[in-house]
Structure formats: structure tokens, C-alpha cells
Design an enzyme around this catalytic site. Structure first.
Site, mmCIF file in Angstrom:
data_model
loop_
_atom_site.group_PDB
_atom_site.id
_atom_site.type_symbol
_atom_site.label_atom_id
_atom_site.label_comp_id
_atom_site.label_asym_id
_atom_site.label_seq_id
_atom_site.Cartn_x
_atom_site.Cartn_y
_atom_site.Cartn_z
ATOM 1 N N ASN A 6 3.076 -0.275 -14.859
ATOM 2 C CA ASN A 6 4.030 0.579 -14.136
ATOM 3 C C ASN A 6 5.411 0.252 -14.671
ATOM 4 O OD1 ASN A 6 5.731 1.860 -12.384
ATOM 5 N ND2 ASN A 6 4.756 1.087 -10.509
ATOM 6 N N LYS A 13 5.880 -3.524 -13.758
ATOM 7 C CA LYS A 13 4.799 -4.227 -13.061
ATOM 8 C C LYS A 13 3.532 -4.062 -13.874
ATOM 9 C CE LYS A 13 5.543 -2.324 -8.880
ATOM 10 N NZ LYS A 13 5.251 -1.894 -7.506
ATOM 11 N N ARG A 67 1.321 4.357 -14.898
ATOM 12 C CA ARG A 67 1.839 5.168 -13.807
ATOM 13 C C ARG A 67 2.936 6.072 -14.365
ATOM 14 N NH1 ARG A 67 6.133 4.126 -9.350
ATOM 15 N NH2 ARG A 67 5.581 5.802 -7.922
ATOM 16 N N HIS A 156 3.988 9.932 -4.354
ATOM 17 C CA HIS A 156 3.064 9.018 -3.673
ATOM 18 C C HIS A 156 1.620 9.524 -3.756
ATOM 19 C CE1 HIS A 156 6.448 7.464 -0.785
ATOM 20 N NE2 HIS A 156 6.388 6.755 -1.892
ATOM 21 N N LEU A 184 4.658 4.881 4.468
ATOM 22 C CA LEU A 184 5.987 4.479 4.931
ATOM 23 C C LEU A 184 6.399 3.180 4.252
ATOM 24 C CD1 LEU A 184 5.319 5.081 8.766
ATOM 25 C CD2 LEU A 184 6.057 6.737 7.026
ATOM 26 N N ASN A 186 9.649 1.815 1.248
ATOM 27 C CA ASN A 186 11.072 2.066 1.075
ATOM 28 C C ASN A 186 11.295 3.567 0.879
ATOM 29 O OD1 ASN A 186 13.651 1.268 1.075
ATOM 30 N ND2 ASN A 186 13.533 0.096 -0.829
ATOM 31 N N GLY A 187 10.454 4.184 0.047
ATOM 32 C CA GLY A 187 10.328 5.653 0.055
ATOM 33 C C GLY A 187 9.277 5.993 1.091
ATOM 34 N N ARG A 216 17.226 7.073 1.474
ATOM 35 C CA ARG A 216 17.268 8.525 1.238
ATOM 36 C C ARG A 216 17.248 9.286 2.558
ATOM 37 N NH1 ARG A 216 12.202 8.559 -2.613
ATOM 38 N NH2 ARG A 216 12.559 6.376 -3.052
ATOM 39 N N MET A 257 13.396 -2.114 7.202
ATOM 40 C CA MET A 257 12.993 -1.819 8.578
ATOM 41 C C MET A 257 12.914 -3.082 9.446
ATOM 42 S SD MET A 257 12.445 0.374 10.845
ATOM 43 C CE MET A 257 11.874 2.033 10.534
ATOM 44 N N ARG A 258 12.556 -4.221 8.838
ATOM 45 C CA ARG A 258 12.513 -5.473 9.629
ATOM 46 C C ARG A 258 13.887 -5.797 10.203
ATOM 47 N NH1 ARG A 258 9.275 -8.359 4.918
ATOM 48 N NH2 ARG A 258 10.750 -6.985 3.896
ATOM 49 N N GLY A 306 4.346 1.107 7.423
ATOM 50 C CA GLY A 306 3.126 1.630 8.050
ATOM 51 C C GLY A 306 2.068 0.559 8.248
ATOM 52 N N GLU A 357 -2.196 1.097 -5.117
ATOM 53 C CA GLU A 357 -1.979 2.061 -6.196
ATOM 54 C C GLU A 357 -2.509 1.562 -7.527
ATOM 55 O OE1 GLU A 357 2.298 2.480 -4.738
ATOM 56 O OE2 GLU A 357 1.970 4.424 -5.666
HETATM 57 P P1 AMP Z 1 7.142 -0.957 0.406
HETATM 58 O O1 AMP Z 1 8.105 -0.047 -0.319
HETATM 59 O O2 AMP Z 1 5.807 -0.295 0.673
HETATM 60 O O3 AMP Z 1 7.007 -2.324 -0.195
HETATM 61 O O4 AMP Z 1 7.771 -1.187 1.861
HETATM 62 C C1 AMP Z 1 9.010 -1.793 2.039
HETATM 63 C C2 AMP Z 1 9.450 -1.635 3.478
HETATM 64 O O5 AMP Z 1 8.476 -2.226 4.363
HETATM 65 C C3 AMP Z 1 10.782 -2.328 3.795
HETATM 66 O O6 AMP Z 1 11.640 -1.414 4.444
HETATM 67 C C4 AMP Z 1 10.380 -3.426 4.747
HETATM 68 O O7 AMP Z 1 11.361 -3.620 5.707
HETATM 69 C C5 AMP Z 1 9.146 -2.847 5.403
HETATM 70 N N1 AMP Z 1 8.362 -3.891 6.080
HETATM 71 C C6 AMP Z 1 7.650 -4.887 5.508
HETATM 72 N N2 AMP Z 1 7.116 -5.682 6.486
HETATM 73 C C7 AMP Z 1 7.514 -5.167 7.676
HETATM 74 C C8 AMP Z 1 7.311 -5.519 9.061
HETATM 75 N N3 AMP Z 1 6.586 -6.577 9.414
HETATM 76 N N4 AMP Z 1 7.903 -4.745 10.009
HETATM 77 C C9 AMP Z 1 8.646 -3.677 9.672
HETATM 78 N N5 AMP Z 1 8.857 -3.293 8.407
HETATM 79 C C10 AMP Z 1 8.316 -4.022 7.413
#
Ligand code: AMP
Length: 375
Positions: A6, A13, A67, A156, A184, A186-187, A216, A257-258, A306, A357
Site C-alpha cells: 500500500n 505499508k 492497493r 473503502h 468508521l 479516520n475516513g 473531513r 474520537m478517543r 466502529g 484490507e
Molecule cells: P482507523 O483510521 O480505522 O485506524 O481509525 C482511527 C480512528 O479510530 C481514530 O479517530 C481513533 O480515535 C479511533 N479509535 C481507535 N480506538 C478507539 C476507541 N477505543 N474509542 C473511540 N475511538 C477509537
């Protein structure tokens, strides 16, 4: 063994996957390519690191799966890479100006590095090629749309293909399930999948449309853009704002989101608004896709948010019992991995399915190579 590559805009990656197991031999992410102070000046340097890292397994690599973000209007599935395929990926560069050139750098490097093994492009847009005209067409001047390939493509797709298949199997309807996939990360995107075929998705011609994301905006009235340009912002400034300084970040200053949830729990009103806008948009799309599908068998959550945030899942699905959706509060917060989190009497199952993926790219690569092998 398949090498999954990727080659992204600022990172590379890779993962070595034996699809028979499936087992993962090794993998890593090389980040901050070309950034100030980074010891990885360009893609060439990052990719030579991959070659070094897999030197001992090199002889066992039977194919390389790449990818590719945008397949443009032409690709409806993975493609064995030829000069002609490369040309078509180049033609889709205006649709993904950051990503496709980086993906091409990976492809061109890999063809020089291992000219003896087949290379396959797996497109993020391909799974959405089955979306019918009513859902993929923007209601604008048709001549303009055709001239510039303006339509919904969706992204996605590799994750959505994998997650919808796992979710359909999980509810015992591998061939017939209607699935809403909520990716759900970052995108973020939502997709409606009917019996294995995608029929609608929230991202559009670019990955800007649809859900509220980390940085976004997702859906806005397109006329906002002209108001801002007439007020003195340049098109590039508006674009940068919508892609990089909007979403959760734009609303409350945090894109993770955390961090947003921690601030919500502390009573921070900006974070509360950001969280509510994010969840409201998601509920709207779930309702829309219930209507698009007619019957929904399973709603599958995936991506960083998610998979990990029981709070987001419960907020988004609260009060949807009239649609046949009943979350089990204990299942939602306990256990990890692929699982059902709805009650046994819920008409619509709810599932958490960690996405993979890389495995999906390896599986698709292996299938293309098997199909094209001379008998
Ligand atoms: P990704 O792009 O799939 O790696 O997802 C990244 C997003 O997942 C970031 O916004 C993180 O804050 C969120 N995330 C990861 N762990 C958690 C969690 N325990 N609670 C809420 N959001 C999370």
C-alpha cells in the site's frame, strides 16, 4: 506468499500473507515520507526498505497485490497489471491527485524489483461499481458530468467487500444477506450491500462526501463553497479546509474520537456538539440505507471507531427499535473481535467486524493470478 503493498501519499505499508492459512509472515508501515526531518526522502527510499525487509522471503513471493485508491470509471474488479492498466490508472489521477501517483510509484518500483512475478491492482472503488445509475448519478448537467467523469465512485471498497462478506456469513446468510457496512475510521463511509452487491455508498466522486470524519466535513450544501470563494477564500483554501480542517477537528479541535469522547465525558460543549453532529449524520445514513435496501439483515461496524467505541455504537443505534434494531448493552461492551452485539430477538442483527484490507487484497490478488495462469 503474496506481498501486499500500500504505497500511499505519505506512507508505505506492506504485508506478506500466505493466503492458504491465512497467515501473516511479516509487515510494517514506513511513515513520514518526504516530511521535514524524516530519514525517508521519497517513495523510492521507502520501497527499497521494503525490499530489504522481505529479502529472506523474496523467493517465496508468488505475486504482488497493490492497493490503488481510484480506478476511475473503467475498473469493476481487480486487474492484472499491464502497461495498459497503468495507463488507465494514470488517467484516473485527476480524480485522486494525492493517492494515485503514490500508488503508481509503488507499482512501477515493484515491476522493476520483481519483473518475474505477476502484479495485481486492487481498487478501492471497484466494489462500488455495481451501484445502479439512480444512486451513482449526480443530478447535474449530463454533458459536463460525462466530460469530466463526474459521478459517485465510492471508496473503502476493499474493506466494505471484506466486512460485508464476513457479516453475511456471521448471520448465516452468506449469499443473501442485505448488509449496511459502517466503516468508521479516520475516513468514514456507509454502504448498502444487497446479496453481495453494493447498491449505494456515502462517499462520492472523492472521499469528501457523506459522513462526518476526523478532518473531513462530509455532506455540506455545495453552494457554501461559492459563498466562501466570493468572500475571498481561494479554491485551494476551501478545499484544504474541507479535507483537512473540518469534521471532528473543525468542530472541536480534536480529530481523534478517543480524545473527543474524553472531552464529552468531561462536559466540554464543543466536543459534545462535534460528537452529536457525527452521530446524527450516521443515524441519518442508517435510516436512508434501511429505505434503500428495504430489508436489512445486519448492520456491521468496522474501522477504528466502529470496532472500538461501544459509546458511538450505542448512541447511533439508540431509539431505532421501531426499525427492528435492538442493541444488547452487555454484548456491546464486552468481548472483542468479530461478534454479534444485538439481542437475540432483534430483527436486524448488529455486528462488529474488524476489517482486514490487506487480507482482502491478498485474496483478490491470488484469485486474479489463479484465473490468468496459463492452463
Ligand atoms: P482507523 O483510521 O480505522 O485506524 O481509525 C482511527 C480512528 O479510530 C481514530 O479517530 C481513533 O480515535 C479511533 N479509535 C481507535 N480506538 C478507539 C476507541 N477505543 N474509542 C473511540 N475511538 C477509537
Amino acid at each position: 506468499m503474496i506481498l501486499v503493498l500500500n504505497s500511499g501519499s505519505s506512507s508505505v505499508k506492506y504485508q506478506l500473507i500466505d493466503v492458504e492459512g491465512p497467515t501473516r509472515a511479516k509487515g510494517a508501515k514506513i511513515e513520514r515520507i518526504g516530511e521535514p526531518g524524516s530519514d525517508v526522502p521519497d517513495h523510492e527510499a521507502a520501497l527499497s526498505r521494503v525490499a530489504q525487509a522481505v529479502a529472506t522471503e523474496s523467493a517465496a513471493i508468488t505475486a504482488i497485490g497493490h492497493r490503488v485508491v481510484h480506478g476511475g470509471p473503467r475498473f469493476s474488479g481487480p486487474a492484472l497489471i499491464t502497461d495498459d492498466v497503468i495507463k488507465q490508472i494514470e488517467e484516473a489521477v485527476p480524480l485522486a491527485p494525492l493517492h494515485n501517483p503514490a500508488n503508481l510509484a509503488g507499482i512501477e518500483w515493484a515491476r522493476r524489483w520483481r519483473p518475474d512475478v505477476p502484479q495485481v491492482a486492487v481498487f478501492d472503488t471497484a466494489f462500488h461499481s455495481t451501484i445502479p445509475p439512480a444512486a451513482r448519478t449526480y443530478a447535474i448537467d449530463r454533458e459536463v458530468a460525462e466530460l469530466y467523469d463526474v459521478r459517485r465512485y465510492g471508496f473503502h471498497g476493499t474493506s466494505t467487500a471484506y466486512v460485508s462478506r464476513v457479516a453475511a456469513r456471521l448471520v448465516g446468510q452468506p449469499d443473501t444477506a442485505n448488509v449496511i457496512v459502517l466503516h468508521l475510521g479516520n475516513g468514514a463511509s456507509a454502504s448498502a450491500v444487497a446479496a453481495g452487491r453494493c447498491v449505494d455508498t456515502s462517499m462520492g466522486m472523492t472521499p469528501l462526501e457523506g459522513l462526518v470524519m476526523g478532518t473531513r466535513s462530509g455532506d455540506i450544501d455545495p453552494a457554501v463553497i461559492f459563498v466562501l470563494i466570493r468572500a475571498g477564500m481561494s479554491p485551494d483554501q476551501v478545499e484544504a479546509m474541507l479535507f483537512r480542517r473540518s469534521g471532528l477537528l473543525g468542530l472541536c479541535g480534536d480529530n481523534d474520537m478517543r480524545a473527543v469522547i474524553a472531552r464529552v465525558e468531561a462536559g466540554d460543549q464543543d466536543a459534545v456538539l462535534a460528537y452529536n453532529v457525527y452521530c446524527h449524520r450516521l443515524r441519518k445514513y442508517i435510516g436512508a440505507y434501511c429505505a434503500v435496501l428495504g430489508r436489512v439483515d445486519v448492520i456491521a461496524f468496522t474501522g477504528g471507531v466502529g470496532e472500538n467505541s461501544s459509546l458511538v455504537r450505542s448512541t447511533v443505534l439508540a431509539g431505532l427499535q421501531p426499525l427492528g434494531i435492538r442493541l444488547d448493552p452487555l454484548r456491546n461492551v464486552s468481548a472483542r473481535g468479530t461478534r454479534i452485539i444485538s439481542t437475540d430477538d432483534s430483527a436486524v442483527s448488529v455486528a462488529v467486524v474488524p476489517t482486514d484490507e490487506e487480507l482482502e487484497i491478498a485474496l483478490e490478488t491470488s484469485a486474479v493470478v489463479a484465473r490468468t495462469k496459463p492452463q
